[in-house]
Design a protein around this motif. Structure first.
Motif, PDB file in Angstrom:
ATOM      1  N   ILE A 138       0.833  -1.207   0.000  1.00 47.15           N
ATOM      2  CA  ILE A 138       0.000   0.000   0.000  1.00 47.15           C
ATOM      3  C   ILE A 138       0.868   1.258   0.000  1.00 47.15           C
ATOM      4  CG2 ILE A 138      -1.617   1.347   1.398  1.00 47.15           C
ATOM      5  CD1 ILE A 138      -2.835  -1.364   2.281  1.00 47.15           C
ATOM      6  N   GLU A 139       1.881   1.268   0.862  1.00 51.56           N
ATOM      7  CA  GLU A 139       2.742   2.453   0.940  1.00 51.56           C
ATOM      8  C   GLU A 139       3.481   2.683  -0.377  1.00 51.56           C
ATOM      9  OE1 GLU A 139       6.240   4.405   3.785  1.00 51.56           O
ATOM     10  OE2 GLU A 139       5.426   2.429   4.266  1.00 51.56           O
ATOM     11  N   VAL A 145      -2.319  11.901  -1.419  1.00 51.50           N
ATOM     12  CA  VAL A 145      -2.743  13.143  -2.077  1.00 51.50           C
ATOM     13  C   VAL A 145      -3.938  13.732  -1.326  1.00 51.50           C
ATOM     14  CG1 VAL A 145      -3.511  14.204  -4.222  1.00 51.50           C
ATOM     15  CG2 VAL A 145      -2.019  12.183  -4.293  1.00 51.50           C
ATOM     16  N   PRO A 146      -3.708  14.718  -0.457  1.00 50.74           N
ATOM     17  CA  PRO A 146      -4.831  15.365   0.236  1.00 50.74           C
ATOM     18  C   PRO A 146      -5.847  15.909  -0.752  1.00 50.74           C
ATOM     19  CG  PRO A 146      -2.751  15.996   1.256  1.00 50.74           C
ATOM     20  CD  PRO A 146      -2.405  15.250  -0.002  1.00 50.74           C
ATOM     21  N   GLY A 147      -7.128  15.676  -0.458  1.00 46.69           N
ATOM     22  CA  GLY A 147      -8.197  16.154  -1.308  1.00 46.69           C
ATOM     23  C   GLY A 147      -8.567  15.211  -2.443  1.00 46.69           C
ATOM     24  N   SER A 148      -7.875  14.080  -2.549  1.00 46.94           N
ATOM     25  CA  SER A 148      -8.120  13.160  -3.658  1.00 46.94           C
ATOM     26  C   SER A 148      -9.276  12.207  -3.405  1.00 46.94           C
ATOM     27  CB  SER A 148      -6.860  12.336  -3.951  1.00 46.94           C
ATOM     28  OG  SER A 148      -6.494  11.551  -2.822  1.00 46.94           O
ATOM     29  N   SER A 149      -9.788  12.171  -2.173  1.00 47.81           N
ATOM     30  CA  SER A 149     -10.915  11.304  -1.850  1.00 47.81           C
ATOM     31  C   SER A 149     -11.983  12.127  -1.126  1.00 47.81           C
ATOM     32  CB  SER A 149     -10.469  10.120  -0.990  1.00 47.81           C
ATOM     33  OG  SER A 149      -9.904  10.568   0.233  1.00 47.81           O
ATOM     34  N   HIS A 150     -13.121  11.485  -0.873  1.00 48.59           N
ATOM     35  CA  HIS A 150     -14.213  12.191  -0.210  1.00 48.59           C
ATOM     36  C   HIS A 150     -14.877  11.251   0.790  1.00 48.59           C
ATOM     37  CE1 HIS A 150     -16.906   9.897  -2.838  1.00 48.59           C
ATOM     38  NE2 HIS A 150     -16.116  10.259  -3.840  1.00 48.59           N
ATOM     39  N   LEU A 156     -12.303  -0.070  -2.260  1.00 46.08           N
ATOM     40  CA  LEU A 156     -12.266  -0.481  -3.659  1.00 46.08           C
ATOM     41  C   LEU A 156     -11.965   0.709  -4.566  1.00 46.08           C
ATOM     42  CD1 LEU A 156     -12.582  -3.002  -5.383  1.00 46.08           C
ATOM     43  CD2 LEU A 156     -15.023  -2.483  -5.580  1.00 46.08           C
ATOM     44  N   ASP A 157     -12.548   1.870  -4.261  1.00 49.19           N
ATOM     45  CA  ASP A 157     -12.230   3.095  -5.008  1.00 49.19           C
ATOM     46  C   ASP A 157     -10.746   3.415  -4.908  1.00 49.19           C
ATOM     47  OD1 ASP A 157     -14.962   3.524  -5.633  1.00 49.19           O
ATOM     48  OD2 ASP A 157     -15.265   4.549  -3.718  1.00 49.19           O
ATOM     49  N   THR A 158     -10.211   3.313  -3.698  1.00 48.42           N
ATOM     50  CA  THR A 158      -8.801   3.630  -3.472  1.00 48.42           C
ATOM     51  C   THR A 158      -7.894   2.654  -4.216  1.00 48.42           C
ATOM     52  OG1 THR A 158      -9.319   4.533  -1.287  1.00 48.42           O
ATOM     53  CG2 THR A 158      -7.032   3.906  -1.689  1.00 48.42           C
ATOM     54  N   PHE A 159      -8.270   1.386  -4.219  1.00 48.65           N
ATOM     55  CA  PHE A 159      -7.490   0.363  -4.914  1.00 48.65           C
ATOM     56  C   PHE A 159      -7.404   0.676  -6.406  1.00 48.65           C
ATOM     57  CE2 PHE A 159      -7.330  -3.785  -7.133  1.00 48.65           C
ATOM     58  CZ  PHE A 159      -6.154  -4.294  -6.590  1.00 48.65           C
ATOM     59  N   VAL A 160      -8.478   1.153  -6.975  1.00 48.46           N
ATOM     60  CA  VAL A 160      -8.516   1.478  -8.406  1.00 48.46           C
ATOM     61  C   VAL A 160      -7.758   2.769  -8.698  1.00 48.46           C
ATOM     62  CG1 VAL A 160     -10.027   2.120 -10.319  1.00 48.46           C
ATOM     63  CG2 VAL A 160     -10.666   0.239  -8.811  1.00 48.46           C
ATOM     64  N   GLY A 164      -4.883   8.570  -2.173  1.00 49.22           N
ATOM     65  CA  GLY A 164      -5.820   8.853  -1.093  1.00 49.22           C
ATOM     66  C   GLY A 164      -5.110   9.507   0.076  1.00 49.22           C
ATOM     67  N   ILE A 165      -5.782   9.491   1.218  1.00 54.23           N
ATOM     68  CA  ILE A 165      -5.215  10.009   2.461  1.00 54.23           C
ATOM     69  C   ILE A 165      -5.218   8.879   3.491  1.00 54.23           C
ATOM     70  CG2 ILE A 165      -5.837  12.406   1.980  1.00 54.23           C
ATOM     71  CD1 ILE A 165      -8.277  12.010   3.841  1.00 54.23           C
TER      72      ILE A 165
END
Length: 259
Positions: A138-139, A145-150, A156-160, A164-165
């Motif tokens: 993962i690392e 990236v701050p602001g890249s997720s909500h 699953l979104d992060t994996f694709v 993320g944060i």
């Protein structure tokens, strides 16, 4: 290690709202909380309740027009840093009740969707060695990236998206661990190395009969974290849950090492 904590939540409220706040460091083994002060500001109601698994507390507030609360404390952390790579995972049929619920998929951690990937990528490993390999993957593979997720982003979104944060990193490790039959839960914490400074999310995995802290973002270590609370995923450890409409004005988290 001793750390000093200050957090501020400043929100405007559309009318009246019921608010569940979880920002206080937990009194628990390996961390002692001293000189703690929680100032809820002007509020119509204030009460404390136990948080998930009896770790830490939540505060119920009922406020009108404005939430402006401040928490300050000093925490002495005596938790040791452990080498999890030699730790075994408990057979599923021998897991105690407090670990079983953390085998299950949850809102942000659809662990059942990761079983094929986990088998192909980490199938030759088990226990702490498997968790370490997952955390390292993962690392290495994600970009912070701050602001890249909500608020609705799942593992699953992060994996694709591969970015993320801290909460996204934690959700992904939890999902991978659960997919390999290792109980995992999310932990909210304060850490002096967190950049940018904010409420931090890490992971606890059940190995060798107990919970072990892991930070897949690589920003902190177990002996340098003050735990706030635990839960299945971000929904259980949110610093603020609002039953009513609120708008952020200012949010401050300041954590410094004092000794």
């Amino acid at each position: 290690m001793k750390i000093s904590i200050r957090s501020v939540l400043d929100y405007t409220i559309d009318g009246i709202a019921d608010l569940l706040v979880q920002v206080e460091a937990a009194e628990m083994p390996h961390q002692a909380v001293r000189n703690a002060r929680f100032d809820p500001g002007v509020t119509e109601h204030f009460s404390r309740i136990s948080a998930e698994d009896g770790i830490g507390t939540r505060v119920w507030l009922r406020s009108a027009e404005r939430l402006n609360c401040t928490y300050t404390a000093e925490v002495e952390v005596s938790r040791r840093r452990e080498d999890i790579t030699t730790m075994a995972q408990d057979p599923v049929h021998k897991l105690p009740h407090e670990a079983v619920r953390y085998l299950m998929a949850s809102r942000y951690c659809p662990s059942d969707e990761f079983q094929s990937f986990v088998g192909a990528e980490f199938g030759s490993l088990s226990g702490g060695a498997c968790i370490k390999a997952m955390s390292d993957w993962i690392e290495d593979c994600l970009s912070y990236v701050p602001g890249s997720s909500h608020a609705g982003t799942t593992a699953l979104d992060t994996f694709v998206q591969r970015r993320g944060i801290c909460r996204d990193y934690a959700h992904l490790l939890i999902s991978l661990a659960r997919a390999s039959a290792i109980p995992a839960r999310m932990v909210s914490a304060y850490g002096p190395e967190v950049t940018p400074m904010d409420f931090h999310a890490v992971v606890e995995v059940w190995l060798d009969g107990g919970w072990r802290l892991v930070d897949p973002s690589g920003m902190s270590a177990p002996d340098r974290l003050a735990i706030i609370g635990v839960g299945r995923d971000a929904a259980d450890i949110a610093f603020l849950t609002s039953y009513g409409f609120v708008t952020l004005q200012e949010q401050v988290v300041d954590v410094t090492e004092t000794a």
